[in-house]
Design a protein around this motif. Structure first.
Motif, PDB file in Angstrom:
ATOM      1  N   UNK A 169      23.678  43.492   9.040  1.00  0.00           N
ATOM      2  CA  UNK A 169      24.375  42.297   9.530  1.00  0.00           C
ATOM      3  C   UNK A 169      24.128  41.108   8.605  1.00  0.00           C
ATOM      4  N   UNK A 170      25.190  40.365   8.345  1.00  0.00           N
ATOM      5  CA  UNK A 170      25.127  39.173   7.503  1.00  0.00           C
ATOM      6  C   UNK A 170      25.457  37.965   8.371  1.00  0.00           C
ATOM      7  N   UNK A 171      24.566  36.974   8.318  1.00  0.00           N
ATOM      8  CA  UNK A 171      24.722  35.738   9.088  1.00  0.00           C
ATOM      9  C   UNK A 171      25.386  34.676   8.209  1.00  0.00           C
ATOM     10  N   UNK A 172      26.373  33.991   8.762  1.00  0.00           N
ATOM     11  CA  UNK A 172      27.017  32.862   8.106  1.00  0.00           C
ATOM     12  C   UNK A 172      26.715  31.602   8.897  1.00  0.00           C
ATOM     13  N   UNK A 173      26.525  30.507   8.199  1.00  0.00           N
ATOM     14  CA  UNK A 173      26.384  29.204   8.835  1.00  0.00           C
ATOM     15  C   UNK A 173      27.431  28.290   8.208  1.00  0.00           C
ATOM     16  N   UNK A 174      28.308  27.786   9.055  1.00  0.00           N
ATOM     17  CA  UNK A 174      29.274  26.769   8.663  1.00  0.00           C
ATOM     18  C   UNK A 174      28.748  25.440   9.185  1.00  0.00           C
ATOM     19  N   UNK A 175      29.075  24.354   8.496  1.00  0.00           N
ATOM     20  CA  UNK A 175      28.619  23.040   8.944  1.00  0.00           C
ATOM     21  C   UNK A 175      29.682  21.986   8.650  1.00  0.00           C
ATOM     22  N   UNK A 176      29.589  20.910   9.415  1.00  0.00           N
ATOM     23  CA  UNK A 176      30.545  19.818   9.237  1.00  0.00           C
ATOM     24  C   UNK A 176      30.155  18.883   8.098  1.00  0.00           C
ATOM     25  N   UNK A 177      28.988  19.134   7.474  1.00  0.00           N
ATOM     26  CA  UNK A 177      28.501  18.322   6.346  1.00  0.00           C
ATOM     27  C   UNK A 177      27.424  19.125   5.636  1.00  0.00           C
ATOM     28  N   UNK A 178      27.059  18.729   4.430  1.00  0.00           N
ATOM     29  CA  UNK A 178      25.940  19.425   3.769  1.00  0.00           C
ATOM     30  C   UNK A 178      24.679  19.312   4.627  1.00  0.00           C
ATOM     31  N   UNK A 179      23.877  20.363   4.610  1.00  0.00           N
ATOM     32  CA  UNK A 179      22.654  20.395   5.413  1.00  0.00           C
ATOM     33  C   UNK A 179      21.430  20.223   4.528  1.00  0.00           C
ATOM     34  N   UNK A 180      20.492  19.421   5.012  1.00  0.00           N
ATOM     35  CA  UNK A 180      19.167  19.320   4.383  1.00  0.00           C
ATOM     36  C   UNK A 180      18.417  20.623   4.684  1.00  0.00           C
ATOM     37  N   UNK A 181      17.402  20.952   3.911  1.00  0.00           N
ATOM     38  CA  UNK A 181      16.662  22.189   4.164  1.00  0.00           C
ATOM     39  C   UNK A 181      16.139  22.323   5.595  1.00  0.00           C
ATOM     40  N   UNK A 182      15.632  21.225   6.189  1.00  0.00           N
ATOM     41  CA  UNK A 182      15.125  21.316   7.563  1.00  0.00           C
ATOM     42  C   UNK A 182      16.256  21.559   8.559  1.00  0.00           C
ATOM     43  N   UNK A 183      17.436  21.036   8.276  1.00  0.00           N
ATOM     44  CA  UNK A 183      18.581  21.263   9.169  1.00  0.00           C
ATOM     45  C   UNK A 183      19.047  22.707   9.090  1.00  0.00           C
ATOM     46  N   UNK A 184      19.091  23.276   7.886  1.00  0.00           N
ATOM     47  CA  UNK A 184      19.442  24.679   7.753  1.00  0.00           C
ATOM     48  C   UNK A 184      18.407  25.546   8.433  1.00  0.00           C
ATOM     49  N   UNK A 185      17.139  25.225   8.275  1.00  0.00           N
ATOM     50  CA  UNK A 185      16.074  25.990   8.930  1.00  0.00           C
ATOM     51  C   UNK A 185      16.227  25.928  10.444  1.00  0.00           C
ATOM     52  N   UNK A 186      16.593  24.765  10.984  1.00  0.00           N
ATOM     53  CA  UNK A 186      16.807  24.630  12.428  1.00  0.00           C
ATOM     54  C   UNK A 186      17.995  25.480  12.875  1.00  0.00           C
ATOM     55  N   UNK A 187      19.038  25.504  12.076  1.00  0.00           N
ATOM     56  CA  UNK A 187      20.212  26.317  12.411  1.00  0.00           C
ATOM     57  C   UNK A 187      19.890  27.798  12.402  1.00  0.00           C
ATOM     58  N   UNK A 188      18.969  28.208  11.548  1.00  0.00           N
ATOM     59  CA  UNK A 188      18.631  29.628  11.413  1.00  0.00           C
ATOM     60  C   UNK A 188      17.551  30.077  12.395  1.00  0.00           C
ATOM     61  N   UNK A 189      16.853  29.151  13.031  1.00  0.00           N
ATOM     62  CA  UNK A 189      15.728  29.503  13.914  1.00  0.00           C
ATOM     63  C   UNK A 189      16.200  30.222  15.177  1.00  0.00           C
TER      64      UNK A 189
END
Length: 189
Positions: A169-189
């Motif tokens: 399985x491959x996970x995709x994350x779309x966002x309404x703006x560029x994400x800072x590393x901590x924001x991406x980490x929060x999205x992936x948690x």
């Protein structure tokens, strides 16, 4: 910290009636939550027992109270049947909004997911405009990816889906703006 802005209830879009879920919605919400056709992208997440759906409704209630926004029970305007659920809820201790939606199989193809998601994004920006909005989905869920793209979201992450019983399985994350590393980490948690 000021109390969060709380979104009105109900919200009416052109075609949809969006309301905070209640115990009265359990049967309709469970029909969606337990339909195997709606969980082809991640069968292990399907809710088999009504008690599991009741627990999720309670979690959504707590999120509404804490964050001022969460998941709605979705109806077509003028109809009583709940056809699905969706909205924006906080992830990662409130760092990002997670956009999600699930509609009954007989309601696919009408543009309801896009209409619901657009309203959820609008409300999230009113409640906490500093928090990015993400759509967290599996790569083979192309319909959800199309909705995210229609709403102006961009792909910001593609990688293995940790914890998924399907090792491919491959996970995709779309966002309404560029994400800072901590924001991406929060999205992936």
């Amino acid at each position: 910290m000021p109390a969060p802005l709380h979104v009105a209830d109900p919200i009416l879009t052109d075609r949809l009636d969006l309301r905070r879920p209640s115990a009265a919605d359990l049967d309709d919400l469970h029909a969606v939550s337990s339909d195997p056709r709606l969980w082809l992208h991640y069968p292990a997440k399907r809710r088999v027992e009504p008690s599991e759906t009741a627990e999720v409704i309670e979690r959504w209630r707590r999120e509404w109270e804490a964050d001022g926004l969460s998941t709605w029970a979705v109806r077509v305007r003028g109809h009583d049947r709940v056809i699905g659920y969706g909205g924006c809820g906080k992830l990662g201790g409130g760092v990002v909004w997670n956009l999600g939606y699930r509609l009954a199989a007989d309601q696919h193809g009408h543009g309801y997911a896009t209409e619901l998601a657009a309203e959820a994004m609008r409300m999230a920006r009113l409640v906490d405009p500093d928090a990015p909005i993400v759509a967290y989905l599996l790569e083979h869920n192309t319909a959800s990816a199309r909705v995210a793209t229609k709403l102006g979201m961009a792909l910001v992450h593609r990688g293995p889906d940790a914890g998924n019983p399907d090792p491919a399985a491959i996970r995709l994350v779309y966002a309404d703006r560029p994400l800072a590393p901590d924001e991406l980490a929060a999205a992936m948690a």
